[in-house]
Design a protein around this motif. Structure first.
Motif, short mmCIF file in Angstrom:
data_model
loop_
_atom_site.label_atom_id
_atom_site.label_comp_id
_atom_site.label_asym_id
_atom_site.label_seq_id
_atom_site.Cartn_x
_atom_site.Cartn_y
_atom_site.Cartn_z
N PHE A 354 1.03 -1.25 0.16
CA PHE A 354 0.49 0.02 -0.21
C PHE A 354 0.87 1.32 -0.02
O PHE A 354 1.50 0.87 -0.12
N VAL A 355 -0.14 2.28 -0.19
CA VAL A 355 1.47 3.49 -0.32
C VAL A 355 0.63 4.52 1.13
O VAL A 355 -0.13 4.53 1.63
N THR A 356 2.09 4.91 1.84
CA THR A 356 1.26 6.70 2.70
C THR A 356 1.47 7.46 2.16
O THR A 356 2.86 7.88 1.48
N CYS A 373 -4.53 3.19 0.98
CA CYS A 373 -3.18 4.02 1.35
C CYS A 373 -3.81 5.15 2.30
O CYS A 373 -5.02 4.88 2.92
N ILE A 374 -2.86 4.83 2.95
CA ILE A 374 -3.34 5.48 4.37
C ILE A 374 -2.50 7.62 4.33
O ILE A 374 -1.13 7.52 3.63
N LEU A 417 -0.76 4.32 14.25
CA LEU A 417 -0.19 4.63 12.91
C LEU A 417 0.63 2.59 12.75
O LEU A 417 0.54 1.69 11.51
N GLU A 418 1.17 1.82 13.41
CA GLU A 418 1.72 1.23 13.66
C GLU A 418 0.23 -0.49 13.67
O GLU A 418 0.54 -1.35 12.70
N ILE A 424 -4.00 -3.32 8.00
CA ILE A 424 -4.00 -3.33 5.99
C ILE A 424 -3.38 -4.70 6.27
O ILE A 424 -3.49 -5.53 4.90
N LEU A 425 -2.25 -5.26 6.65
CA LEU A 425 -1.45 -6.03 6.03
C LEU A 425 -2.86 -7.35 5.98
O LEU A 425 -2.20 -8.40 5.69
N ASP A 426 -3.12 -7.01 7.11
CA ASP A 426 -3.74 -7.92 7.63
C ASP A 426 -4.98 -8.88 6.42
O ASP A 426 -5.88 -9.19 6.87
#
Length: 466
Positions: A354-356, A373-374, A417-418, A424-426
């Motif tokens: 993803f993008v931040t 996107c974050i 954030l963490e 998102i990864l999950d």
């Protein structure tokens, strides 16, 4: 065979109209395409395209002043008309450093005060046009047009003062002029510098905006075409498999990468600290069993060194993949894109999780690849008087086009954030569904066909001329 001049007043339109299949599609439809080139980039040498160079680059010395006056007045009128203070935040502060700047500011403020009305806008626009018609560049461009006799001039951006004299010459010779509205935020920000016969815009939303902000433009003059900006994301010839892309860019094929898309210094002056926050979150997650890295892609026109310390401190997790843009001069607007960068961005999107970033349109680049996107939306402790808070970005008019707050994942507290990265990864947190709706609202319903739709619209206009 109809002859089209594709006009580059500056380099911003290169990636849309030189590096995509735009020219190829136009030629298949039977057009003779010549690039009318006001930039330092040689389309003839680099790409083998027919071009006519504009060697005279001199605008009238007063044009930049009057252009700033015009923009300020348009924002004043919008603020009053719509009873909305957001337009105040689009203005750059005046300078009072030194006698020259003081006199310039007093002159600008006097004319703003005297002309802050719809009629005042028209007066200032007429003044700019008179100034530009008096220049040698106007005569130079007029002579080129008289010699080559194009059937239509397609201007690749509406926001460059360098285009005014050239397009006035075309209009005075009764050659139809089309201006493409370049970016998703341009219309509310009073960045319509040129007056064209027709305007091509990304979406129904942008058409509504043009008609809303510019009462002198009629509905029949505005065509919804989409933008070629996102077409490379659907071009399979640009795709590289993961192993090849990672090998070429010294990335670890065992890692999952998150893209950090950098901003320019004006938009996000403390951007390096958001990169640091992401790097800390990634390190923490790696200690908990993840295997993550960050692809840092800087803003192509950012020449600052503000990220260097963070990149060095977190080199265990940050990989730098600079955009493949090339400086062609000393100014920020002389850093020009390359065709190769279309492929690089395509694959960064395809092979990142993803993008931040801070409020960038890269949300759409990644949504085109089904990636989240974050958006960072919290203050940094380094914020102090004189430094611009990024929070005002999300209050701009173009962000009101979001169909919901789920069109992006907003991180409003760095302590979250963490957790958000992990979610998102999950696959427990995403903005892709609503992000796609937003993408359609902003970029139109057919992002893969914009170049073709633009040529179809040119067909319609030229048939009307006959």
């Amino acid at each position: 065979m109809k002859k089209i001049f594709v006009f580059f007043p500056d380099g911003v339109g290169l990636r849309n109209f030189a590096f995509t299949k735009f020219k190829e599609i136009g030629e298949k439809k039977g057009y003779q395409i010549t690039y009318w080139n006001n930039t330092v980039f040689s389309l003839k040498e680099q790409l083998g395209f027919d071009e006519i160079k504009i060697e005279n680059h001199k605008t009238h010395p007063l044009t930049p002043l009057y252009s700033r006056i015009r923009k300020h007045i348009e924002l004043n009128v919008s603020q009053k008309k719509f009873n909305d203070k957001v337009y105040e935040t689009y203005k750059f502060p005046f300078s009072y450093k030194g006698v020259k700047n003081i006199l310039r500011t007093l002159f600008i403020r006097f004319l703003i005060g005297f002309n802050s009305s719809e009629n005042g806008i028209l007066r200032i626009r007429k003044r700019i046009n008179a100034l530009e018609r008096s220049t040698s560049k106007y005569q130079y461009c007029k002579a080129q047009l008289q010699k080559h006799k194009p059937d239509l001039v397609f201007c690749t951006t509406q926001r460059a003062t360098q285009s005014i004299s050239a397009l006035l010459a075309a209009k005075d010779l009764k050659i139809p002029v089309v201006a493409f509205v370049y970016s998703w935020d341009n219309v509310p920000k009073a960045m319509q510098v040129v007056e064209a016969d027709f305007y091509f815009v990304w979406s129904d939303l942008m058409k509504e905006e043009v008609l809303k902000y510019y009462s002198f433009v009629k509905e029949s003059q505005v065509f919804v075409t989409g933008t070629p900006q996102f077409e490379p994301h659907y071009d399979s010839s640009l795709s590289k498999d993961r192993a090849t892309f990672f090998n070429e860019n010294n990335l670890d094929v065992s890692k999952k990468y998150i893209c950090f898309s950098g901003d320019d210094e004006t938009t996000s002056p403390l951007d390096q600290y958001y990169l640091e926050d992401l790097a800390k979150a990634v390190r923490n997650l790696n200690l908990k069993g993840e295997n993550l890295g960050i692809i840092y892609r800087k803003c192509p026109v950012d020449t600052t060194t503000r990220y260097d310390e963070v990149i060095e401190s977190y080199k265990d997790v940050i990989a730098v993949l600079d955009p493949l843009w090339k400086p062609a001069g000393k100014n920020w607007n002389e850093v020009l894109p390359t065709k190769e960068d279309l492929g690089l961005l395509h694959n960064v999107c395809a092979h990142s999780e993803f993008v931040t970033n801070v409020c960038s349109s890269t949300v759409f680049d990644f949504v085109a690849h089904e990636k989240p996107c974050i958006y960072f939306n919290y203050e940094q402790p380094q914020l102090k008087k004189g430094i611009r808070d990024i929070g005002q970005n999300y209050k701009y008019v173009h962000f009101r086009s979001m169909p919901s707050q789920q069109a992006a994942v907003f991180c409003t507290n760095k302590n979250d954030l963490e957790k958000q990265v992990k979610q998102i990864l999950d696959h427990k947190l995403t903005n892709v569904a609503d992000g796609k709706k937003w993408y359609e609202i902003v970029a139109g319903k057919k992002p893969t066909q914009a170049s073709l739709i633009i040529w179809d619209a040119i067909d319609v206009l030229l048939k009307k001329q006959n």
